[in-house]
Design an enzyme around this catalytic site. Structure first.
Site, PDB file in Angstrom:
ATOM      1  N   TYR A 111       0.817  -1.216   0.000  1.00  0.00           N
ATOM      2  CA  TYR A 111       0.000   0.000   0.000  1.00  0.00           C
ATOM      3  C   TYR A 111       0.847   1.261   0.000  1.00  0.00           C
ATOM      4  O   TYR A 111       0.461   2.283  -0.535  1.00  0.00           O
ATOM      5  CB  TYR A 111      -0.954  -0.013   1.201  1.00  0.00           C
ATOM      6  CG  TYR A 111      -2.189  -0.833   0.924  1.00  0.00           C
ATOM      7  CD1 TYR A 111      -3.111  -0.391  -0.021  1.00  0.00           C
ATOM      8  CD2 TYR A 111      -2.430  -2.037   1.569  1.00  0.00           C
ATOM      9  CE1 TYR A 111      -4.240  -1.134  -0.319  1.00  0.00           C
ATOM     10  CE2 TYR A 111      -3.548  -2.801   1.281  1.00  0.00           C
ATOM     11  CZ  TYR A 111      -4.455  -2.338   0.343  1.00  0.00           C
ATOM     12  OH  TYR A 111      -5.555  -3.062   0.046  1.00  0.00           O
ATOM     13  N   GLU A 207       2.961 -30.318  10.671  1.00  0.00           N
ATOM     14  CA  GLU A 207       2.659 -29.521   9.474  1.00  0.00           C
ATOM     15  C   GLU A 207       1.594 -28.461   9.733  1.00  0.00           C
ATOM     16  O   GLU A 207       1.744 -27.320   9.357  1.00  0.00           O
ATOM     17  CB  GLU A 207       2.228 -30.465   8.342  1.00  0.00           C
ATOM     18  CG  GLU A 207       2.057 -29.716   7.014  1.00  0.00           C
ATOM     19  CD  GLU A 207       1.886 -30.652   5.833  1.00  0.00           C
ATOM     20  OE1 GLU A 207       2.340 -31.804   5.926  1.00  0.00           O
ATOM     21  OE2 GLU A 207       1.314 -30.238   4.824  1.00  0.00           O
ATOM     22  N   ASP A 259       2.824 -34.660   6.181  1.00  0.00           N
ATOM     23  CA  ASP A 259       1.999 -35.562   5.372  1.00  0.00           C
ATOM     24  C   ASP A 259       2.884 -36.422   4.488  1.00  0.00           C
ATOM     25  O   ASP A 259       3.995 -36.037   4.123  1.00  0.00           O
ATOM     26  CB  ASP A 259       1.038 -34.767   4.480  1.00  0.00           C
ATOM     27  CG  ASP A 259      -0.047 -34.071   5.290  1.00  0.00           C
ATOM     28  OD1 ASP A 259      -0.179 -34.414   6.489  1.00  0.00           O
ATOM     29  OD2 ASP A 259      -0.749 -33.205   4.729  1.00  0.00           O
TER      30      ASP A 259
END
Lengths: 379, 783
Positions: A111, A207, A259
């Site tokens: 911004y 995770e 995973d």
């Protein structure tokens, strides 16, 4: 926010020096542009390449390092003109931040630099991604870290466990963080965070926060005397830097529970060796000693999971898995080659949550303790 | 209208004729049949089959009438070496009719400044069908058959009962003839109803017709007696329908003006259009410029100022079609008459057996003891004494065999020999191309585009008849971008308005691969985009597909030439398109840089205090330099090739600089922007740029025309090459009989005339001055 509150005079002095160095870099960059422009030459900024080809695998240290190749960002190149302008805008913005001794988030910087280009309807930045990329360019070309540019990322990742830290002068007892845990800030450099007291013997990094929640509810960290962290998927620089500091400064081993899919493997690869885009920071981010304890492809049979937890590998997954297997740091690693081959042979992925299918606390009470005990992990 | 009903049965006539009288109930004998068999007057035949001549419907009737009169006027002026000045006035005689009425009664008057017609020929020319000078000769001219104007008069008579009115002044010092004649369809003869002398030429009445004509007349620009010292005016009243768009009088005149840049045409359209039958597409969008309060631009071109200039030099003022107060003026764009064409004998390979037999028969009557040997040499082109001897020998005859002794079998043998003989192609000096510069001037006048290219092919031969193809294209500018291209077709300078898809030229356009020249093109069709394609075929005999002369027959030789001409233009366009694309890219690139330079300057200033303005200027200067360099590098893959300016090509005019990307000064520093010459196009808006663009273009044409004198290959290589075949001498002063209007320059300096006009050995002005020629047939045609 995040106006640094230096804990000691030496830290404050170090920050001053660092800022002076960063400022000098920015002014040099601008001087170079002005000199070339007024001298009738094409202004250009040299930016070290953050590509795979310019990433060197340092086998000895076990980390990824950035090569010496650089690219020139030219003003008079159709594809680079806008980026050149954006680089100048952000350089100016950073200079201002340093001068007023404040810092901004990545989005804040977006911004800050955002306005309509005079005489057109075009915005200086189309989205934050563009802005983030330019800031990374500036980091590498100025040779300064993000925090040295007074920029921070949003908080990501949580920590809980047997450790007390000091964050910006506030003492934080990570044993008393309730169910939410301590949110890891994006800047965890020693001038912001110091370790005060630590009984933990290792760190278990999981995770996602859902798995982390499971472990926390079961008071896993209390029972096994460890620190429990999560990175919300791919861990941010803050989380990786904190893990790296816990590992290098306190000598805690880092165990990762991710995973069983290419994504999980990649997260581990980044934690362990560093990433391509941040290869220049591998020195302080990579943890060559990190260990992967699961989920392993063999677990499907070993733990007797049912068919229901399988998630079929799609073409993209298979492609990704093969790419990862070809990484130089995995290429000659028999364990990893077997692991990835096992994943491909299975033909399906397994999430850590899959173990809940077997029992609510199976993962915290049986799976992880058993692995740790058996020292069954991949390095 | 009662007279009409009598003369004109409402339904199809041919079938009726064939069935009437063959009633089944009565036994028909050879005798009864014989009693009904009689001559059919040609005029009567056409009165019943008027569609054959282009009078199918009221709208086309109006057009055909104007077309025939204008064609005749142009032909007459050119034959008399007068720069044509033609005024077409259409008056609506029933202006108070209801809105929904689709047709009305019109009075058409066409006035020319031609040589006029001697009194005794008036009836023959206007009152008889198949009477004229152009039919029996192999010579390039607009009309071919000699039926047009008399048929128009007949149509008028049939629909309104009003006779045709003719004013003609063959002698500038005498009064004009005023004749009114009505054609008798039965006898194919005109009946003169009024025959008097009048000083009123051109007609005073027309000058006060509308506000526009009054205004122009006051300035001496409308039907001024000075501009029409001699000439002819034809007035026909008829039932018709006036509507603009495709196939309209307006289109015809616009196209005529394009193909005849040496003519000045003034058109006073009727006060209102007829109720529309369908949405008509305007022809060449923005072709006309509406001149507020009568600007001078066009008039200057046609007017006195050009008088001092040599004939070849194009006027320095922009010559564009203007519309003032409802009057459309197609000004003269070149002060130069088309080269005079020669009449040629038929080529042995271009005739048919029947014609050969006929010719033999005529030769026998012409001269007793005419030998075949002489006949072959006299009546055919490209037959030398040697060849004639060989022909005689090959059919077993000697050089002394008389024409009368050639029997049918021998003639057939001779015909075969002729077809197989190897002869040089027919001479081509019988053709008068419009010429590259004239084509460009014509297009520039009528079409507001940004790029114009023209090419003129060498003459070629089909069926033993020489022909020549010219093509021109106009691209971009204010032409509509989305539509399919517009193909405008001409045969011997006459626009062809109908049956486009049946025309050879249209096929040639479709077969040309326009994609090579960066245009979009649906498979086998005309290209899509802002382009006007013009094709002109000049020939001693244009092979039309039908009698209405609307489409050129599709001969391979013709189509091939057309394609070659189009490709020549296309290549020029391609070069321009590439250049345009390049410039656009360059502009875009510069635009991008300029946009960011302001931002960069400000940022750098904030960091190290470098003067923003100085930095901006320095970077801008670099941007300008680099965009040009970058393009060279980019376009030629690293290989720097000598750039060709498409404007340097032969036969090309480029109006204005194509500049798509408008570079705005970045950083809002207008003062720091030393040069941003690019400008936005504002189509449709009467922007001041358009004027200066046209002016610039005309100046360029003028400059090129001047350069032509020293360097004939620059604009019009064809004409320059043709010139040596004719004696190098200055164009002679025109015959005293046709006193020049003030606008026409005096005899130009010799160097200024690339085309020599020979003095006329005899005035072959059969149509207007009168030398009746016996009717015969040519080319196995119907009429």
């Amino acid at each position: 926010m995040a106006k640094s509150k230096p804990a000691a005079g030496s830290v404050s002095r170090r920050i001053k020096e660092r800022d002076t160095r960063t400022l000098r870099g920015i002014v040099e960059l601008a001087d170079d542009v002005a000199k070339k422009a007024l001298g009738g030459k094409e202004p250009r900024v040299e930016i070290p390449l953050r590509t795979r080809s310019n990433t060197i695998w340092n086998r000895k240290r076990g980390i990824l390092e950035m090569g010496s190749a650089t690219a020139e960002r030219e003003l008079f190149n159709l594809n680079q003109a806008k980026q050149f302008m954006q680089t100048c805008l952000h350089a100016r913005g950073i200079k201002e931040l340093i001068e007023v001794e404040k810092s901004l988030s990545l989005r804040g910087m977006f911004y800050k630099g955002l306005h309509t280009v005079a005489g057109t309807s075009e915005k200086t930045f189309t989205d934050q991604d563009e802005s983030d990329g330019i800031l990374e360019d500036l980091e590498v070309s100025l040779g300064a870290l993000r925090e040295e540019l007074h920029i921070f990322a949003k908080k990501k990742g949580t920590m809980i466990g047997n450790i007390t830290i000091i964050d910006s002068g506030d003492e934080i007892d990570c044993r008393r963080m309730g169910s939410g845990g301590y949110a890891i800030p994006s800047i965890v450099e020693p001038d912001v965070i110091q370790f005060k007291k630590c009984e933990a013997r290792f760190v278990l990094h999981v995770e996602k926060d859902t798995v982390w929640g499971r472990f926390n509810e079961d008071r896993f960290w209390q029972e096994h005397n460890c620190i429990l962290t999560e990175g919300g998927g791919q861990p941010s620089r803050g989380v990786r830097r904190l893990l790296q500091r816990l590992n290098s400064e306190l000598g805690l081993p880092i165990y990762c529970l991710l995973d069983c899919d290419p994504w999980g493997h990649y997260i581990f690869s980044v934690i362990k060796q560093g990433s391509i885009s941040l290869a220049f920071e591998s020195n302080r981010l990579a943890i060559p000693e990190a260990k992967f304890i699961g989920v392993r492809s063999k677990d499907y049979k070993a733990c007797g999971f049912t068919d229901d937890v399988q998630i079929k590998l799609n073409d993209n997954d298979i492609k990704r898995a093969k790419e990862i297997a070809a990484y130089p740091w995995f290429e000659h690693h028999k364990g990893w080659q077997r692991e990835i081959q096992g994943l491909l042979d299975n033909g399906f992925k397994m999430e850590v949550e899959a173990m809940i299918n077997k029992g609510i606390s199976f993962v915290t009470e049986e799976y992880v303790p058993a692995r740790l005990k058996a020292k069954d992990w991949l390095e | 209208m009662s007279a009409v009903a009598e003369l004109e049965p409402p339904t199809t006539h041919v079938s009726k004729k064939s069935t009437s009288g063959t009633g089944r109930e009565k036994k028909v004998t050879a005798e009864t049949m014989a009693s009904r068999q009689r001559d059919i007057s040609v005029s009567e035949f056409f009165a019943k089959n008027r569609h054959l001549l282009g009078f199918d419907n009221p709208r086309k009737a109006l057009l055909t009438t104007v077309k025939e009169a204008v064609d005749n006027s142009l032909d007459a002026c050119e034959e008399a070496s007068i720069l044509p000045d033609i005024t077409v006035v259409i008056e609506d005689l029933q202006p108070e009719r209801g809105r929904e009425v689709k047709q009305s009664r019109y009075r058409i008057t066409v006035v020319d400044n031609g040589p006029g017609i001697v009194r005794k020929q008036v009836e023959n020319i206007f009152g008889r069908l198949l009477y004229g000078s152009k039919f029996h000769r192999l010579k390039m001219s607009r009309g071919q058959q000699g039926i047009g104007i008399s048929a128009a008069g007949m149509y008028g008579l049939i629909t309104t009962g009003k006779p045709m009115m003719i004013q003609t002044r063959p002698d500038a010092n005498k009064k004009a003839h005023h004749i009114e004649l009505a054609m008798n369809t039965k006898t194919n003869r005109a009946e003169v109803t009024v025959d008097e002398e009048t000083p009123d030429f051109p007609l005073q009445r027309l000058r006060g017709l509308t506000a526009g004509t009054r205004e122009m007349s006051e300035k001496g620009e409308f039907l001024s007696p000075k501009a029409y010292p001699t000439g002819t005016s034809v007035t026909i009243e008829l039932e018709g329908r006036y509507q603009k768009g495709r196939g309209s009088v307006d289109e015809f005149l616009e196209l005529t003006a394009i193909a005849n840049p040496h003519a000045r045409i003034t058109f006073v359209p009727p006060s209102r259009e007829s109720a529309a039958e369908e949405e008509d597409v305007p022809l060449l969008k923005g072709g006309k410029r509406r001149a507020e309060g009568g600007t001078k631009e066009g008039e200057v071109a046609a007017g006195g100022e050009a008088a001092e200039a040599p004939a070849v030099v194009a006027p320095a003022a922009p010559v564009v079609t203007t519309e003032t107060n409802g009057i459309i003026l197609f000004p003269r764009a070149v002060e130069e008459l088309p080269p005079e064409t020669k009449e040629i004998m038929p080529h042995p390979r271009g005739i048919e057996l029947g014609i050969l037999l006929q010719m033999l028969k005529e030769a026998e009557q012409e001269e007793k003891g005419y030998t075949l040997y002489n006949f072959l040499q006299d009546k055919f082109s490209r037959v030398s004494a040697n060849t004639a001897g060989e022909f005689c020998k090959s059919v077993g005859l000697t050089s002394r065999t008389k024409v009368g002794d050639v029997d049918h079998a021998t003639a057939e043998k001779l015909y075969k020999e002729m077809q197989e003989s190897k002869l040089p192609p027919p001479p081509t000096d019988c053709l008068a191309p419009i010429g590259v510069r004239q084509l460009l001037a014509g297009l520039l006048k009528g079409v507001r585009a940004e790029f114009y290219a023209a090419s003129s092919r060498e003459a070629a031969v089909y069926r033993g008849r020489p022909f020549l193809i010219e093509a021109a294209i106009a691209f971009g500018g204010e032409l509509p971008t989305e539509d399919s291209s517009r193909v405008i077709r001409f045969a011997n300078r006459v626009p062809l308005l109908f049956q486009q898809s049946a025309c050879s030229s249209f096929k040639a356009v479709g077969e040309t691969n326009w994609r090579n020249y960066d245009l979009q093109q649906p498979r086998g069709a005309a290209p899509v985009g802002p382009i006007v394609i013009m094709i002109h075929m000049a020939s001693v005999w244009v092979p039309f597909t039908s009698e209405s002369k609307e489409a050129v027959a599709d001969y391979d030789e013709i189509r091939k030439e057309m394609k070659l001409a189009l490709m020549e233009c296309g290549r020029k366009l391609g070069a321009y398109m590439r250049k345009r694309l390049k410039m656009r890219r360059e502009a875009e690139r510069r635009d991008v840089f300029e946009r960011y330079i302001g931002e960069i300057s400000k940022a750098v200033n904030a960091i190290n205090g470098t003067d923003t303005r100085k930095l901006f200027d320095a970077l801008l200067a670099q941007a300008k330099k680099r965009t040009a360099i970058a393009d060279l590098r980019l376009d030629e893959d690293g290989k720097k090739v000598k750039e060709e300016d498409p404007a340097d090509q032969e036969g090309v005019i480029i109006v204005g600089v194509p500049n798509a990307g408008t570079a705005e000064p970045a950083g809002g520093r207008q003062a720091a922007e030393p040069a941003s010459p690019s400008r936005k196009r504002a189509p449709g808006k009467p922007d001041p740029f358009a004027q200066s663009k046209a002016e610039a273009a005309m100046l360029r044409v003028a400059a090129r025309a001047k350069a032509d004198d020293d360097e004939p290959t620059l604009m019009d290589v064809k004409q320059a090459r043709r010139a040596p075949s004719k004696p190098e001498k200055p164009r002679p002063a025109r015959p005293a009989a046709s006193k020049k209007p003030a606008a026409i320059p005096a005899a130009p300096p010799p160097a200024a005339a690339p085309i020599e006009r020979k003095p006329k050995p005899k005035m072959r002005l059969d149509l207007r001055t009168g030398k009746p020629v016996p009717l015969d047939d040519a080319g196995g045609r119907l009429f």
